[in-house]
Each structure stands twice: as C-alpha cells, then as structure tokens.
Design a protein around this motif. Structure first.
Motif, PDB file in Angstrom:
ATOM      1  N   LYS A  10      18.618  65.756  16.116  1.00  0.00           N
ATOM      2  CA  LYS A  10      17.363  65.383  16.752  1.00  0.00           C
ATOM      3  C   LYS A  10      16.319  66.435  16.418  1.00  0.00           C
ATOM      4  CE  LYS A  10      15.267  64.206  21.210  1.00  0.00           C
ATOM      5  NZ  LYS A  10      15.509  64.031  22.672  1.00  0.00           N
ATOM      6  N   TYR A  11      15.246  66.008  15.772  1.00  0.00           N
ATOM      7  CA  TYR A  11      14.210  66.938  15.353  1.00  0.00           C
ATOM      8  C   TYR A  11      13.125  67.056  16.420  1.00  0.00           C
ATOM      9  CZ  TYR A  11      16.260  67.006  10.714  1.00  0.00           C
ATOM     10  OH  TYR A  11      17.128  67.178   9.663  1.00  0.00           O
ATOM     11  N   GLY A  12      12.435  68.162  16.399  1.00  0.00           N
ATOM     12  CA  GLY A  12      11.361  68.390  17.354  1.00  0.00           C
ATOM     13  C   GLY A  12      11.347  69.842  17.789  1.00  0.00           C
ATOM     14  N   ARG A  13      10.487  70.156  18.715  1.00  0.00           N
ATOM     15  CA  ARG A  13      10.405  71.527  19.208  1.00  0.00           C
ATOM     16  C   ARG A  13       9.965  71.521  20.667  1.00  0.00           C
ATOM     17  NH1 ARG A  13       4.885  73.933  16.364  1.00  0.00           N
ATOM     18  NH2 ARG A  13       3.429  72.501  17.346  1.00  0.00           N
ATOM     19  N   VAL A  14      10.228  72.614  21.326  1.00  0.00           N
ATOM     20  CA  VAL A  14       9.800  72.780  22.704  1.00  0.00           C
ATOM     21  C   VAL A  14       8.385  73.349  22.695  1.00  0.00           C
ATOM     22  CG1 VAL A  14      10.237  74.010  24.855  1.00  0.00           C
ATOM     23  CG2 VAL A  14      12.151  73.128  23.528  1.00  0.00           C
ATOM     24  N   TYR A 186      26.111  73.839   5.144  1.00  0.00           N
ATOM     25  CA  TYR A 186      24.810  74.241   5.683  1.00  0.00           C
ATOM     26  C   TYR A 186      24.333  73.233   6.715  1.00  0.00           C
ATOM     27  CZ  TYR A 186      19.966  75.298   6.342  1.00  0.00           C
ATOM     28  OH  TYR A 186      18.768  75.596   6.941  1.00  0.00           O
ATOM     29  N   ALA A 187      24.444  71.955   6.398  1.00  0.00           N
ATOM     30  CA  ALA A 187      23.997  70.917   7.329  1.00  0.00           C
ATOM     31  C   ALA A 187      24.739  71.026   8.655  1.00  0.00           C
ATOM     32  CB  ALA A 187      24.200  69.536   6.708  1.00  0.00           C
ATOM     33  N   SER A 188      26.047  71.283   8.588  1.00  0.00           N
ATOM     34  CA  SER A 188      26.843  71.412   9.804  1.00  0.00           C
ATOM     35  C   SER A 188      26.405  72.619  10.622  1.00  0.00           C
ATOM     36  CB  SER A 188      28.318  71.543   9.426  1.00  0.00           C
ATOM     37  OG  SER A 188      29.117  71.779  10.559  1.00  0.00           O
ATOM     38  N   ALA A 189      26.192  73.773   9.947  1.00  0.00           N
ATOM     39  CA  ALA A 189      25.793  74.991  10.656  1.00  0.00           C
ATOM     40  C   ALA A 189      24.377  74.870  11.210  1.00  0.00           C
ATOM     41  CB  ALA A 189      25.891  76.190   9.713  1.00  0.00           C
ATOM     42  N   HIS A 190      23.487  74.238  10.463  1.00  0.00           N
ATOM     43  CA  HIS A 190      22.102  74.063  10.914  1.00  0.00           C
ATOM     44  C   HIS A 190      22.060  73.175  12.154  1.00  0.00           C
ATOM     45  CE1 HIS A 190      17.667  73.897   9.925  1.00  0.00           C
ATOM     46  NE2 HIS A 190      17.769  72.967  10.849  1.00  0.00           N
ATOM     47  N   SER A 194      20.643  74.098  15.862  1.00  0.00           N
ATOM     48  CA  SER A 194      19.657  73.319  16.619  1.00  0.00           C
ATOM     49  C   SER A 194      20.183  72.984  18.007  1.00  0.00           C
ATOM     50  CB  SER A 194      19.297  72.045  15.856  1.00  0.00           C
ATOM     51  OG  SER A 194      20.369  71.113  15.863  1.00  0.00           O
ATOM     52  N   GLU A 195      21.475  72.694  18.104  1.00  0.00           N
ATOM     53  CA  GLU A 195      22.064  72.372  19.401  1.00  0.00           C
ATOM     54  C   GLU A 195      22.122  73.603  20.291  1.00  0.00           C
ATOM     55  OE1 GLU A 195      25.749  70.786  18.073  1.00  0.00           O
ATOM     56  OE2 GLU A 195      24.955  68.764  17.748  1.00  0.00           O
TER      57      GLU A 195
END
Length: 208
Positions: A10-14, A186-190, A194-195
């Motif tokens: 899920k993309y986005g920011r606080v 990389y995708a898994s670690a990124h 994010s989580e």
C-alpha cells in the motif's frame, strides 16, 4: 519507471500539520543525534551514532536490532543505492552540493542516466553510487570496484562492509550474479520496511 521490481504494498505517506508531529532526533533509543538511520561514516572518535565501532555492526544495529531485518534484508535494501545521490549539505560525505554543475561527471545536466535513455535528471549536483543513478538494476553490486576507484562516484564504509563481511558478502555476490534474485529480495525487504513504518500509534492530527 526506473526499471525496478513491482512491490505489492500500500503506497502513500503519513501527513503532519506541524514539526511537533515529526520524529525527534532521539526517536530510536540508543542512537545519538539522529533518528536511527545509518551514518555515512564514523565520528571523530571512530564510532558510529549507535556506538558501533565497525560499519557492519552499525548496519546490524540500525536495521537488525532496531528494525528486525536479517543480513539478507540489509544487503538487499542497500541495493537501493543503485539510484539516488549523496550531497555535502546532507551527510557531508560528498564534496559536491545541490545544483553544482561542476560536480560529479555523472550528475551534470548533460548526463543520460534514466532507464529510458532520455535526458533530464532533475536538479544537478551531488554524487551517486552508480553511473546510471536513475536506473534501478543490480549495478550497485556488479560495478562496486569502479565506484571505489572513481572519484566521481560514492562508496561509503557501510557499502564496503557488504562485500567484506563474511555473512553480508554471501548475498552481495549473489545479487551481483543474479539481478532477478535481487529484485525479488529487494521487493520483499522494501515491503517489510513499509509495513514497519505503519506499526506505530500516530499522535492526534496525523492523517493517512
């Protein structure tokens, strides 16, 4: 757009309404003078901000003890240095600043560094780890010797330890020889990173 992997997250920011809602410099216990991100180099006393005396210990303190990442995750996430730059105004690790045309030969306005081979790199200046620093690939791992020998490229102590430490280098050379494996890890670690950023109780005023 840069050629990297698709990351299912899920993309986005606080968003915040004021600086009082931002993380303070002591937001990660045990780290002095920063928010727990890796230092570019040790201080004058030879230690990093977390108290580590070696770059590999520093990375494991920051990403391992504080965030729960494995050695493999650390090496994979470090591969994000295939894109981006260092600026003297931020870390002090680079002699080139914002907007300097007389900077690294790889960060001038005439450089072709994008995945689509078109011109345009945004603001010039700074120094990058890779020649094509707007292209996401595994050149961070394959071209590290050039980065170490080229004054126009960056290679920090926390980069060097990845191909020197016995455990880190297993993954470093794996990604040098297999870009698909790098993209997958990389995708898994990124996604984990994010989580991790979502696992906190936001103060009043935070909006997603």
């Amino acid at each position: 757009m840069a050629g990297g992997p698709v990351i299912k997250m899920k993309y986005g920011r606080v968003s915040v309404t004021g600086p009082e809602q931002c993380a303070g410099p002591q937001s990660r216990q045990g780290f002095k003078g920063n928010a727990g991100l890796p230092d570019a180099a040790p201080g004058a006393d030879g230690t990093f901000g977390c108290g580590a005396k070696t770059p590999e210990e520093h990375l494991r303190n920051v990403f391992g003890k504080k965030m729960g990442f494995t050695d493999q995750d650390i090496v994979a996430l470090s591969g994000a240095h295939t894109i981006g730059r260092v600026f003297k105004e931020r870390s002090g690790a680079c002699p080139f600043g914002y907007g300097e045309q007389a900077a690294s030969k790889y960060t001038k306005g005439s450089c072709i560094v994008r995945k689509d081979k078109k011109s345009g790199c945004g603001m010039v200046g700074g120094a990058a780890w890779t020649k094509n620093w707007l292209t996401f690939d595994n050149s961070y791992y394959t071209d590290y010797k050039q980065a170490m020998d080229d004054d126009d490229l960056m290679w920090l102590p926390t980069d060097a330890c990845l191909h020197e430490d016995p455990e880190f280098k297993k993954f470093f050379y794996k990604y040098a020889g297999d870009q698909a494996a790098f993209f997958q890890d990389y995708a898994s670690a990124h996604k984990k990173l994010s989580e991790l950023g979502c696992k906190f109780d936001p103060p009043a005023g935070f909006q997603i």
